[in-house]
Write an enzyme that holds these catalytic residues in place. Sequence first.
Site, PDB file in Angstrom:
ATOM      1  N   ASP A  50     -26.080 -22.091  -1.798  1.00  0.00           N
ATOM      2  CA  ASP A  50     -27.142 -22.315  -0.806  1.00  0.00           C
ATOM      3  C   ASP A  50     -28.401 -22.809  -1.513  1.00  0.00           C
ATOM      4  O   ASP A  50     -29.517 -22.490  -1.112  1.00  0.00           O
ATOM      5  CB  ASP A  50     -27.426 -21.021  -0.039  1.00  0.00           C
ATOM      6  CG  ASP A  50     -28.315 -21.236   1.187  1.00  0.00           C
ATOM      7  OD1 ASP A  50     -28.185 -22.291   1.833  1.00  0.00           O
ATOM      8  OD2 ASP A  50     -29.141 -20.357   1.493  1.00  0.00           O
ATOM      9  N   ASP A  86     -32.118 -15.913  -4.968  1.00  0.00           N
ATOM     10  CA  ASP A  86     -31.300 -15.754  -3.755  1.00  0.00           C
ATOM     11  C   ASP A  86     -29.835 -16.119  -3.994  1.00  0.00           C
ATOM     12  O   ASP A  86     -29.388 -17.216  -3.667  1.00  0.00           O
ATOM     13  CB  ASP A  86     -31.859 -16.594  -2.602  1.00  0.00           C
ATOM     14  CG  ASP A  86     -33.196 -16.077  -2.108  1.00  0.00           C
ATOM     15  OD1 ASP A  86     -33.519 -14.914  -2.405  1.00  0.00           O
ATOM     16  OD2 ASP A  86     -33.915 -16.835  -1.435  1.00  0.00           O
TER      17      ASP A  86
END
Length: 285
Positions: free
Chosen positions: A168, A185
Site C-alpha cells: 500500500d 504503515d
Amino acid sequence: MKVPKRLAPLLEEGLIDEVISQLMSGKEATVYVVRSGDSIRCAKVYKDAKQRSFRQAASYRDGRKVQNSRQARAMEKGTRYGRQMQEELWQNAEVDALFRLANANVRVPLPYICTDGVLLMELVVDDIGNVAPRLADVDMTPERALELHALLLNQVVRMLCAGIIHGDLSEYNILLAPDGPVIIDLPQAVDAAGNNEAAAMLGRDVDNLATFFGQFAPQLLGTHYGKEIWTLFEAGELTSESVLTGHVEADTRPVDMDALMDDLEDARFEEEARQRYEQGLRGAN
C-alpha cells in the site's frame, strides 16, 4: 490529554509515562505521541476489523500462515475465535515486517513492543524535533524528486530482497526525515514468495511512486521499474545493488498453447482435490 482507554494498560505497566497528543487517525489505526522515560515515541492503536476501512484484506492475508491447525481451521471457518486470531495475525504482521526490514537496512521506524493491539515504536521527526512531514506534503525540485525516487526504489528493492512487499505504498505513508525518507504503515505487508498477487502489488507500489514524483519530474511517468524489479527477483538476480533502468523489453516469444492448457488442467485438478479435502474436514467436524 485524556488517556485513551487502549493506552491505559501501557501506562499501568510502565511502558509509557505520558500520552502527549493524538498524531493522526487513519484507516486501520490511531497514532498517539507518547513519552517513555526521556524518549518521545509513538503508539499505534489498531482498530478492530469492524472499524477498519482498509479494503481487500483477503488479498493481503494470502500467504500468511499459522502453525496451529486449530487456529487455521477457525480462521478458515470465520468463527469468533478465528476472527480473533486473524486480527492478531494482521497486527503482528507489521511488527514482524518492521523487525525484518530494520535488519535488512530498510528505512522504517524502529519497533519496540506490540501488546494488546498497540504498537510502540520510534517517532520519526524533522531536524527540530517535530513530527516529520509526509512526502505528500512536501514540494520539491525536479532534481530532488529524481533523487528521492531513486532512494525509495532502492528501499523497495531491499524490502523485496528481504521477502516483503509493502502492498500500500504511496506518498501518504512515507515520512521525510532529515536524513532521508522513512517508510511507515506495514500491517498489510505481504510475503513476496507466498502471495499470489505479489507481483501486482509490487507493481502498484512502484507505479504509485512514479505517479507522485512524476508531478515534479515527468520523465518518470513512462518508466516500468516495477516489471523490471520483479523480473530480476523471479530470476534470482535482484540485489540491493542492482542497477535499474526503468525499461523492460517486451517478450515476443510465441505462446506455447499446449503447455498453457496443461497448466490450466493441472490447476483445475488441484482445486478439485483441495475442495474435496476441505469437504472431508468439514464432515469430520
